[in-house]
Scaffold this motif. Structure first.
Motif, PDB file in Angstrom:
ATOM      1  N   LEU A  52     -50.314 -30.665-101.170  1.00 29.37           N
ATOM      2  CA  LEU A  52     -49.850 -29.981-102.385  1.00 29.37           C
ATOM      3  C   LEU A  52     -48.335 -30.037-102.478  1.00 29.37           C
ATOM      4  O   LEU A  52     -47.628 -29.586-101.573  1.00 29.37           O
ATOM      5  CB  LEU A  52     -50.320 -28.522-102.382  1.00 29.37           C
ATOM      6  CG  LEU A  52     -51.835 -28.301-102.278  1.00 29.37           C
ATOM      7  CD1 LEU A  52     -52.158 -26.807-102.310  1.00 29.37           C
ATOM      8  CD2 LEU A  52     -52.594 -29.037-103.374  1.00 29.37           C
ATOM      9  N   PHE A  53     -47.848 -30.592-103.548  1.00 27.66           N
ATOM     10  CA  PHE A  53     -46.408 -30.648-103.843  1.00 27.66           C
ATOM     11  C   PHE A  53     -45.585 -31.188-102.662  1.00 27.66           C
ATOM     12  O   PHE A  53     -44.668 -30.522-102.178  1.00 27.66           O
ATOM     13  CB  PHE A  53     -45.924 -29.259-104.316  1.00 27.66           C
ATOM     14  CG  PHE A  53     -46.665 -28.819-105.536  1.00 27.66           C
ATOM     15  CD1 PHE A  53     -46.272 -29.227-106.791  1.00 27.66           C
ATOM     16  CD2 PHE A  53     -47.832 -28.058-105.423  1.00 27.66           C
ATOM     17  CE1 PHE A  53     -47.007 -28.886-107.930  1.00 27.66           C
ATOM     18  CE2 PHE A  53     -48.571 -27.717-106.544  1.00 27.66           C
ATOM     19  CZ  PHE A  53     -48.150 -28.122-107.804  1.00 27.66           C
ATOM     20  N   THR A  70     -48.977 -22.126-105.231  1.00 34.77           N
ATOM     21  CA  THR A  70     -48.142 -22.074-104.029  1.00 34.77           C
ATOM     22  C   THR A  70     -46.690 -21.808-104.426  1.00 34.77           C
ATOM     23  O   THR A  70     -46.340 -21.839-105.607  1.00 34.77           O
ATOM     24  CB  THR A  70     -48.184 -23.412-103.260  1.00 34.77           C
ATOM     25  OG1 THR A  70     -47.616 -24.419-104.107  1.00 34.77           O
ATOM     26  CG2 THR A  70     -49.591 -23.797-102.860  1.00 34.77           C
ATOM     27  N   ASP A 110     -42.810 -33.290-100.572  1.00 34.59           N
ATOM     28  CA  ASP A 110     -41.396 -33.554-100.893  1.00 34.59           C
ATOM     29  C   ASP A 110     -41.309 -34.841-101.707  1.00 34.59           C
ATOM     30  O   ASP A 110     -41.802 -35.886-101.272  1.00 34.59           O
ATOM     31  CB  ASP A 110     -40.589 -33.727 -99.600  1.00 34.59           C
ATOM     32  CG  ASP A 110     -40.604 -32.461 -98.761  1.00 34.59           C
ATOM     33  OD1 ASP A 110     -40.231 -31.398 -99.285  1.00 34.59           O
ATOM     34  OD2 ASP A 110     -40.992 -32.538 -97.577  1.00 34.59           O
ATOM     35  N   GLY A 122     -48.522 -30.274 -94.845  1.00 35.11           N
ATOM     36  CA  GLY A 122     -47.338 -29.666 -95.470  1.00 35.11           C
ATOM     37  C   GLY A 122     -47.684 -28.381 -96.195  1.00 35.11           C
ATOM     38  O   GLY A 122     -47.544 -28.288 -97.410  1.00 35.11           O
ATOM     39  N   ASP A 148     -45.545 -33.484 -87.435  1.00 33.48           N
ATOM     40  CA  ASP A 148     -46.017 -34.495 -88.384  1.00 33.48           C
ATOM     41  C   ASP A 148     -47.552 -34.543 -88.380  1.00 33.48           C
ATOM     42  O   ASP A 148     -48.161 -34.826 -87.339  1.00 33.48           O
ATOM     43  CB  ASP A 148     -45.408 -35.841 -87.956  1.00 33.48           C
ATOM     44  CG  ASP A 148     -45.880 -37.006 -88.799  1.00 33.48           C
ATOM     45  OD1 ASP A 148     -46.597 -36.796 -89.793  1.00 33.48           O
ATOM     46  OD2 ASP A 148     -45.509 -38.143 -88.447  1.00 33.48           O
ATOM     47  N   ALA A 149     -48.144 -34.314 -89.548  1.00 32.64           N
ATOM     48  CA  ALA A 149     -49.607 -34.293 -89.651  1.00 32.64           C
ATOM     49  C   ALA A 149     -50.241 -35.578 -89.128  1.00 32.64           C
ATOM     50  O   ALA A 149     -51.372 -35.562 -88.613  1.00 32.64           O
ATOM     51  CB  ALA A 149     -50.001 -34.090 -91.115  1.00 32.64           C
ATOM     52  N   TYR A 183     -44.128 -23.685-104.090  1.00 35.78           N
ATOM     53  CA  TYR A 183     -43.508 -24.824-104.771  1.00 35.78           C
ATOM     54  C   TYR A 183     -44.057 -25.015-106.175  1.00 35.78           C
ATOM     55  O   TYR A 183     -43.322 -25.375-107.072  1.00 35.78           O
ATOM     56  CB  TYR A 183     -43.650 -26.103-103.936  1.00 35.78           C
ATOM     57  CG  TYR A 183     -42.538 -26.219-102.953  1.00 35.78           C
ATOM     58  CD1 TYR A 183     -42.589 -25.508-101.754  1.00 35.78           C
ATOM     59  CD2 TYR A 183     -41.393 -26.952-103.224  1.00 35.78           C
ATOM     60  CE1 TYR A 183     -41.546 -25.555-100.855  1.00 35.78           C
ATOM     61  CE2 TYR A 183     -40.344 -27.002-102.328  1.00 35.78           C
ATOM     62  CZ  TYR A 183     -40.428 -26.306-101.138  1.00 35.78           C
ATOM     63  OH  TYR A 183     -39.377 -26.351-100.259  1.00 35.78           O
ATOM     64  N   GLU A 241     -47.464 -28.262 -90.550  1.00 35.80           N
ATOM     65  CA  GLU A 241     -46.181 -27.975 -91.195  1.00 35.80           C
ATOM     66  C   GLU A 241     -45.094 -27.871 -90.103  1.00 35.80           C
ATOM     67  O   GLU A 241     -45.181 -27.023 -89.223  1.00 35.80           O
ATOM     68  CB  GLU A 241     -46.274 -26.647 -91.974  1.00 35.80           C
ATOM     69  CG  GLU A 241     -44.992 -26.168 -92.614  1.00 35.80           C
ATOM     70  CD  GLU A 241     -44.362 -27.194 -93.553  1.00 35.80           C
ATOM     71  OE1 GLU A 241     -44.955 -27.488 -94.589  1.00 35.80           O
ATOM     72  OE2 GLU A 241     -43.272 -27.710 -93.224  1.00 35.80           O
ATOM     73  N   PRO A 242     -44.065 -28.712 -90.199  1.00 37.28           N
ATOM     74  CA  PRO A 242     -42.999 -28.633 -89.206  1.00 37.28           C
ATOM     75  C   PRO A 242     -41.900 -27.618 -89.539  1.00 37.28           C
ATOM     76  O   PRO A 242     -41.056 -27.336 -88.699  1.00 37.28           O
ATOM     77  CB  PRO A 242     -42.409 -30.059 -89.219  1.00 37.28           C
ATOM     78  CG  PRO A 242     -42.711 -30.564 -90.590  1.00 37.28           C
ATOM     79  CD  PRO A 242     -43.960 -29.888 -91.056  1.00 37.28           C
TER      80      PRO A 242
HETATM   81  C1  LIG Z   1     -42.161 -29.443-101.033  1.00 36.82           C
HETATM   82  S1  LIG Z   1     -42.918 -28.655 -99.691  1.00 36.82           S
HETATM   83  C2  LIG Z   1     -44.467 -28.040-100.395  1.00 36.82           C
HETATM   84  C3  LIG Z   1     -45.070 -26.963 -99.557  1.00 36.82           C
HETATM   85  C4  LIG Z   1     -46.404 -26.397-100.043  1.00 36.82           C
HETATM   86  N1  LIG Z   1     -47.456 -27.406-100.000  1.00 36.82           N
HETATM   87  C5  LIG Z   1     -46.317 -25.784-101.415  1.00 36.82           C
HETATM   88  O1  LIG Z   1     -46.948 -26.320-102.351  1.00 36.82           O
HETATM   89  O2  LIG Z   1     -45.615 -24.762-101.562  1.00 36.82           O
HETATM   90  C6  LIG Z   1     -43.509 -30.005 -98.692  1.00 36.82           C
HETATM   91  C7  LIG Z   1     -43.746 -29.596 -97.260  1.00 36.82           C
HETATM   92  O3  LIG Z   1     -44.304 -30.694 -96.535  1.00 36.82           O
HETATM   93  C8  LIG Z   1     -43.829 -30.618 -95.210  1.00 36.82           C
HETATM   94  N2  LIG Z   1     -43.963 -31.956 -94.591  1.00 36.82           N
HETATM   95  C9  LIG Z   1     -43.184 -33.036 -94.825  1.00 36.82           C
HETATM   96  N3  LIG Z   1     -43.582 -34.076 -94.076  1.00 36.82           N
HETATM   97  C10 LIG Z   1     -44.656 -33.639 -93.360  1.00 36.82           C
HETATM   98  C11 LIG Z   1     -45.510 -34.255 -92.398  1.00 36.82           C
HETATM   99  N4  LIG Z   1     -45.345 -35.529 -92.022  1.00 36.82           N
HETATM  100  N5  LIG Z   1     -46.502 -33.506 -91.854  1.00 36.82           N
HETATM  101  C12 LIG Z   1     -46.681 -32.219 -92.222  1.00 36.82           C
HETATM  102  N6  LIG Z   1     -45.904 -31.584 -93.127  1.00 36.82           N
HETATM  103  C13 LIG Z   1     -44.909 -32.282 -93.693  1.00 36.82           C
HETATM  104  C14 LIG Z   1     -42.373 -30.165 -95.369  1.00 36.82           C
HETATM  105  O4  LIG Z   1     -41.858 -29.554 -94.194  1.00 36.82           O
HETATM  106  C15 LIG Z   1     -42.473 -29.187 -96.539  1.00 36.82           C
HETATM  107  O5  LIG Z   1     -42.587 -27.853 -96.118  1.00 36.82           O
END
Ligand SMILES: C[S@@+](CC[C@H](N)C(=O)[O-])C[C@H]1O[C@@H](n2cnc3c(N)ncnc32)[C@H](O)[C@@H]1O
Length: 220
Positions: A121-122, A200, A124, A52, A102-103, A202, A75-76
């Protein structure tokens, strides 16, 4: 692989439409650096893995700080990937590979013990109780990640969200987790330096209200 059956992505995939230059980057740069779980590259001694990456601030920073590492970002969210592609092009970064899904799909395909540093990091926060099962940080995912981490590899988990933090603290206090990871940075520790982990997008948003907690664990 039938990704539809295995993927669990709950957030949005796109917000604004892509600009023409971003579309071009998807057609060119993205195709060159996308990582295919069915056709994995050779792995060097240092592999940094981020789940993510959002706008890619951290993975871009790590790639520049550790030019010999292979930095894999998952990152999707299409607009986030577009931001990272722009950074990679502008900064001429050579050591990033992107997985746009999806990671966990990619993690399952990785050989054991290749990851030398991991970041979540951060993530959802999914604050509603009925959505807690969507949280990326859960024991099952952390144990999956552990299988792919080298011994002594570090995992950084950060959140600004109070109930997600409680959730993470509960998981990481469980005996099963402790059989696989040892805590290095606890709640009492200060934020790592910005040279180690940049702020970052977020975290910046979160800092307006509340500081993030950075928990760091070592794979044992
Ligand atoms: C709240 S954002 C934080 C982004 C970044 N890490 C930051 O600190 O700015 C969480 C991110 O995780 C991604 N995400 C959610 N589920 C995921 C998964 N299964 N695999 C990869 N990324 C994922 C979402 O698309 C989103 O962009």
């Amino acid at each position: 692989m039938n990704q539809q059956k295995t993927r669990t992505i709950y957030g949005r995939r796109q917000s604004r439409p892509l600009k023409d230059n971003q579309k071009n980057l998807f057609e060119t740069l993205f195709k060159a650096i996308e990582i295919d779980p069915l056709n994995l590259p050779e792995f060097p001694n240092e592999v940094i893995f981020e789940i993510g990456f959002g706008g890619g601030e951290n993975i871009a920073h790590q790639a520049q700080k550790y030019p010999n590492a292979l930095c894999i970002g998952c990152e999707p969210f299409v607009n986030g990937i577009a931001s990272l592609l722009q950074t990679i092009e502008e900064q001429k970064i050579q050591n990033i590979r992107i997985f746009a899904d999806d990671a966990n799909i990619l993690l399952k395909a990785l050989p054991a013990h290749v990851i030398t540093k991991g970041f979540i990091l951060f993530p959802d926060p999914w604050p509603k109780k009925r959505h807690h099962k969507r949280r990326v940080v859960c024991l099952e995912n952390l144990l999956q990640l552990h299988k792919k981490m080298a011994r002594n590899a570090e995992l950084v988990i950060a959140t600004d969200h109070p109930t997600y933090l409680e959730w993470i603290v509960d998981i990481t206090a469980q005996a099963t987790f402790k059989n696989h990871f040892q805590a290095i940075n606890t709640l009492e520790c200060p934020r790592p330096s910005e040279d180690d982990i940049p702020v970052t997008r977020y975290e910046k948003k979160a800092l307006e209200n509340r500081p993030g907690a950075f928990l760091i664990f070592k794979a044992i």
